[in-house]
Structures are given as C-alpha cells and as structure tokens.
Design a protein around this motif. Structure first.
Motif, PDB file in Angstrom:
ATOM      1  N   UNK A   8      40.932  -6.590   0.736  1.00 31.40           N
ATOM      2  CA  UNK A   8      41.425  -5.420   1.448  1.00 31.40           C
ATOM      3  C   UNK A   8      42.723  -5.688   2.191  1.00 31.40           C
ATOM      4  N   UNK A   9      43.079  -6.946   2.357  1.00 33.30           N
ATOM      5  CA  UNK A   9      44.309  -7.306   3.058  1.00 33.30           C
ATOM      6  C   UNK A   9      44.913  -8.532   2.390  1.00 33.30           C
ATOM      7  N   UNK A  10      46.026  -8.978   2.907  1.00 34.74           N
ATOM      8  CA  UNK A  10      46.721 -10.138   2.366  1.00 34.74           C
ATOM      9  C   UNK A  10      45.794 -11.356   2.349  1.00 34.74           C
ATOM     10  N   UNK A  11      45.538 -11.947   1.179  1.00 35.60           N
ATOM     11  CA  UNK A  11      44.602 -13.073   1.099  1.00 35.60           C
ATOM     12  C   UNK A  11      45.078 -14.312   1.841  1.00 35.60           C
ATOM     13  N   UNK A  12      46.354 -14.422   2.090  1.00 39.46           N
ATOM     14  CA  UNK A  12      46.854 -15.592   2.810  1.00 39.46           C
ATOM     15  C   UNK A  12      47.046 -15.309   4.295  1.00 39.46           C
ATOM     16  N   UNK A  13      46.687 -14.138   4.734  1.00 42.95           N
ATOM     17  CA  UNK A  13      46.856 -13.771   6.132  1.00 42.95           C
ATOM     18  C   UNK A  13      46.015 -14.594   7.090  1.00 42.95           C
ATOM     19  N   UNK A  14      44.913 -15.139   6.603  1.00 41.17           N
ATOM     20  CA  UNK A  14      44.001 -15.900   7.460  1.00 41.17           C
ATOM     21  C   UNK A  14      44.153 -17.405   7.338  1.00 41.17           C
ATOM     22  N   UNK A  15      45.120 -17.877   6.575  1.00 46.45           N
ATOM     23  CA  UNK A  15      45.261 -19.313   6.313  1.00 46.45           C
ATOM     24  C   UNK A  15      45.319 -20.125   7.599  1.00 46.45           C
ATOM     25  N   UNK A  16      46.053 -19.640   8.580  1.00 43.66           N
ATOM     26  CA  UNK A  16      46.182 -20.390   9.832  1.00 43.66           C
ATOM     27  C   UNK A  16      44.847 -20.528  10.550  1.00 43.66           C
ATOM     28  N   UNK A  17      43.972 -19.539  10.427  1.00 45.59           N
ATOM     29  CA  UNK A  17      42.675 -19.599  11.113  1.00 45.59           C
ATOM     30  C   UNK A  17      41.711 -20.581  10.446  1.00 45.59           C
ATOM     31  N   UNK A  18      41.993 -20.966   9.206  1.00 47.38           N
ATOM     32  CA  UNK A  18      41.105 -21.891   8.502  1.00 47.38           C
ATOM     33  C   UNK A  18      40.990 -23.227   9.220  1.00 47.38           C
ATOM     34  N   UNK A  19      41.984 -23.579  10.015  1.00 48.48           N
ATOM     35  CA  UNK A  19      41.924 -24.865  10.721  1.00 48.48           C
ATOM     36  C   UNK A  19      40.969 -24.820  11.911  1.00 48.48           C
ATOM     37  N   UNK A  20      40.478 -23.659  12.276  1.00 45.63           N
ATOM     38  CA  UNK A  20      39.556 -23.527  13.409  1.00 45.63           C
ATOM     39  C   UNK A  20      38.163 -24.057  13.095  1.00 45.63           C
ATOM     40  N   UNK A  21      37.678 -23.787  11.884  1.00 49.02           N
ATOM     41  CA  UNK A  21      36.331 -24.248  11.517  1.00 49.02           C
ATOM     42  C   UNK A  21      36.108 -24.074  10.017  1.00 49.02           C
ATOM     43  N   UNK A  22      35.143 -24.797   9.515  1.00 48.60           N
ATOM     44  CA  UNK A  22      34.789 -24.662   8.107  1.00 48.60           C
ATOM     45  C   UNK A  22      34.233 -23.262   7.847  1.00 48.60           C
ATOM     46  N   UNK A  23      33.631 -22.659   8.867  1.00 52.95           N
ATOM     47  CA  UNK A  23      33.117 -21.294   8.714  1.00 52.95           C
ATOM     48  C   UNK A  23      34.230 -20.298   8.417  1.00 52.95           C
ATOM     49  N   UNK A  24      35.401 -20.508   9.000  1.00 54.28           N
ATOM     50  CA  UNK A  24      36.547 -19.627   8.731  1.00 54.28           C
ATOM     51  C   UNK A  24      36.974 -19.738   7.269  1.00 54.28           C
ATOM     52  N   UNK A  25      36.915 -20.952   6.723  1.00 56.83           N
ATOM     53  CA  UNK A  25      37.274 -21.167   5.318  1.00 56.83           C
ATOM     54  C   UNK A  25      36.235 -20.520   4.414  1.00 56.83           C
ATOM     55  N   UNK A  26      34.973 -20.785   4.704  1.00 52.98           N
ATOM     56  CA  UNK A  26      33.897 -20.265   3.858  1.00 52.98           C
ATOM     57  C   UNK A  26      33.684 -18.770   4.039  1.00 52.98           C
ATOM     58  N   UNK A  27      34.206 -18.221   5.130  1.00 57.25           N
ATOM     59  CA  UNK A  27      34.007 -16.809   5.425  1.00 57.25           C
ATOM     60  C   UNK A  27      34.956 -15.861   4.726  1.00 57.25           C
ATOM     61  N   UNK A  28      35.936 -16.390   4.017  1.00 57.97           N
ATOM     62  CA  UNK A  28      36.832 -15.490   3.292  1.00 57.97           C
ATOM     63  C   UNK A  28      37.014 -15.981   1.857  1.00 57.97           C
ATOM     64  N   UNK A  29      37.196 -15.032   0.978  1.00 61.49           N
ATOM     65  CA  UNK A  29      37.289 -15.325  -0.455  1.00 61.49           C
ATOM     66  C   UNK A  29      38.441 -16.278  -0.769  1.00 61.49           C
ATOM     67  N   UNK A  30      39.604 -16.047  -0.185  1.00 59.61           N
ATOM     68  CA  UNK A  30      40.752 -16.917  -0.454  1.00 59.61           C
ATOM     69  C   UNK A  30      40.481 -18.332   0.041  1.00 59.61           C
ATOM     70  N   UNK A  31      39.816 -18.450   1.185  1.00 62.83           N
ATOM     71  CA  UNK A  31      39.450 -19.762   1.710  1.00 62.83           C
ATOM     72  C   UNK A  31      38.491 -20.487   0.789  1.00 62.83           C
ATOM     73  N   UNK A  32      37.521 -19.761   0.267  1.00 61.65           N
ATOM     74  CA  UNK A  32      36.567 -20.351  -0.675  1.00 61.65           C
ATOM     75  C   UNK A  32      37.281 -20.867  -1.913  1.00 61.65           C
ATOM     76  N   UNK A  33      38.222 -20.083  -2.413  1.00 66.05           N
ATOM     77  CA  UNK A  33      38.952 -20.477  -3.622  1.00 66.05           C
ATOM     78  C   UNK A  33      39.772 -21.738  -3.368  1.00 66.05           C
ATOM     79  N   UNK A  34      40.499 -21.758  -2.263  1.00 62.90           N
ATOM     80  CA  UNK A  34      41.331 -22.927  -1.941  1.00 62.90           C
ATOM     81  C   UNK A  34      40.467 -24.158  -1.700  1.00 62.90           C
ATOM     82  N   UNK A  35      39.373 -23.996  -0.967  1.00 62.72           N
ATOM     83  CA  UNK A  35      38.476 -25.117  -0.673  1.00 62.72           C
ATOM     84  C   UNK A  35      37.832 -25.630  -1.959  1.00 62.72           C
ATOM     85  N   UNK A  36      37.472 -24.708  -2.822  1.00 64.37           N
ATOM     86  CA  UNK A  36      36.883 -25.110  -4.107  1.00 64.37           C
ATOM     87  C   UNK A  36      37.884 -25.918  -4.930  1.00 64.37           C
TER      88      UNK A  36
END
Length: 193
Positions: free
Chosen positions: A58-86
C-alpha cells in the motif's frame, strides 16, 4: 509495458533478481515482484500496476528500511523486510529459518481441521523431521515432541520450534543482516530518495 530481462543483471553480479526489483521497486509502481532463478524475462504491464491489481504494497516498500534496525520484529513485520532478510539468509545458507517461521505464521491462521493436518504434515516433512530438505536447527527434545504429536496437530504444534528459530534469527542472523551489503545497500537507496 516495461520489459526487464536477465540481460540487465546476471548471476555473476552481486545483486540477485529479487534484490534488483526490491531496490528499483519505485520504478514499477512500488511493487515488488519475486522472481525465481528460472525466469529469464519479466513483463510488467504498467496499466495494471497503476490500477493496483499487481501492487502488493500500500506504500513505498523501502519506506520502512530505516526502522528495520530497531528490531527483528520490524524486519519480519513487513513484506519488503521479509524479502530482504530472506535474501540475506539465503546468502548465509540458512534460508530455512525464515521459511519455517513464515510457514508457522500462516499455519496459525488455519481454520479447518483437514487444512491443519495437511499443513502440519507439510511443515513437518519440509522443516522438522530428521533429514528434511530444509531441516531447521532445533533441539532433539523439541523435534521429538513435534514428531510424537504430528498425528494430532493443533495450532500450537510448532510454537516451541518457532520460538527457538525466532530467537536464533534475532540473536545471530539479525545483527549480521544489519551489517550486510544487502541491508546497507537498501538503506543507502532509501536515504537517497
């Protein structure tokens, strides 16, 4: 129409096709399209994208990239984070961890007993049983408990194993992911917007 071919990038380059699309997602209406290694051509109909039929975010998939450094939950909580982590875990030969974790998340949403039995057996044979194709690293007690109860699965059948894998990812994989070229590249890309 936009035509992206595998001649634009190759296996000898650092970026996989998935990361290429992730990094350039804004070009295709902020939509991430997962590619398998067998696909050589990807045709994207921009009309369909602009109508939202193929857009998975629904929004820019890279918009949350900076928040991924806060916790693994932030990475796993968004589709783009899951893809990058995978992609990172794939490069570390431990992709089975996120695949198992995601399978467990989907398993918890099951509503019918037949579907639960089928899905439990698939998860068990793919990730849990000894010599499984994507065997996860869990202690023998947890593995034995799942094996003992697989004939009568419940929505909590894999909870202990999922928590162990989550802990492994959070403690070991996630800190390395934050230092990886994959994350750092996405972070730079996000910062340059």
């Amino acid at each position: 129409m936009v035509l992206l071919s595998n001649t634009d990038w190759g296996p000898e380059e650092d970026e996989s096709a998935t990361l290429f699309i992730l990094k350039h997602a804004s070009v295709v209406c902020r939509c991430i399209v997962l590619l398998s290694s067998q696909i050589t051509w990807l045709v994207i109909d921009l009309d369909a994208l602009f109508k939202g039929r193929l857009c998975c975010f629904p929004k820019d998939p890279l918009g949350d990239v900076e928040t991924w450094s806060e916790s693994v939950d932030k990475v796993l909580g968004c589709k783009a984070g899951q893809i990058a982590f995978r992609e990172f875990l794939k490069s570390q030969y431990s992709e089975e961890n996120i695949l198992f974790w995601l399978a467990c998340e989907e398993y918890k949403k099951i509503k019918t007993a037949p579907e639960m039995i089928s899905s439990a057996n698939r998860i068990y044979s793919e990730f849990v049983q000894t010599e499984a194709p994507r065997q996860i690293n869990i202690d023998c007690g947890t593995r034995e408990n799942i094996t003992k109860n697989i004939s009568k699965p419940s929505l909590t059948s894999f909870d202990t194993a999922q928590k162990l894998i989550y802990s492994l990812m959070a403690r070991d994989c996630y800190p390395r992911f934050l230092k990886s070229d994959i994350y750092q590249g996405l972070l730079r890309r996000s910062d340059s917007r």
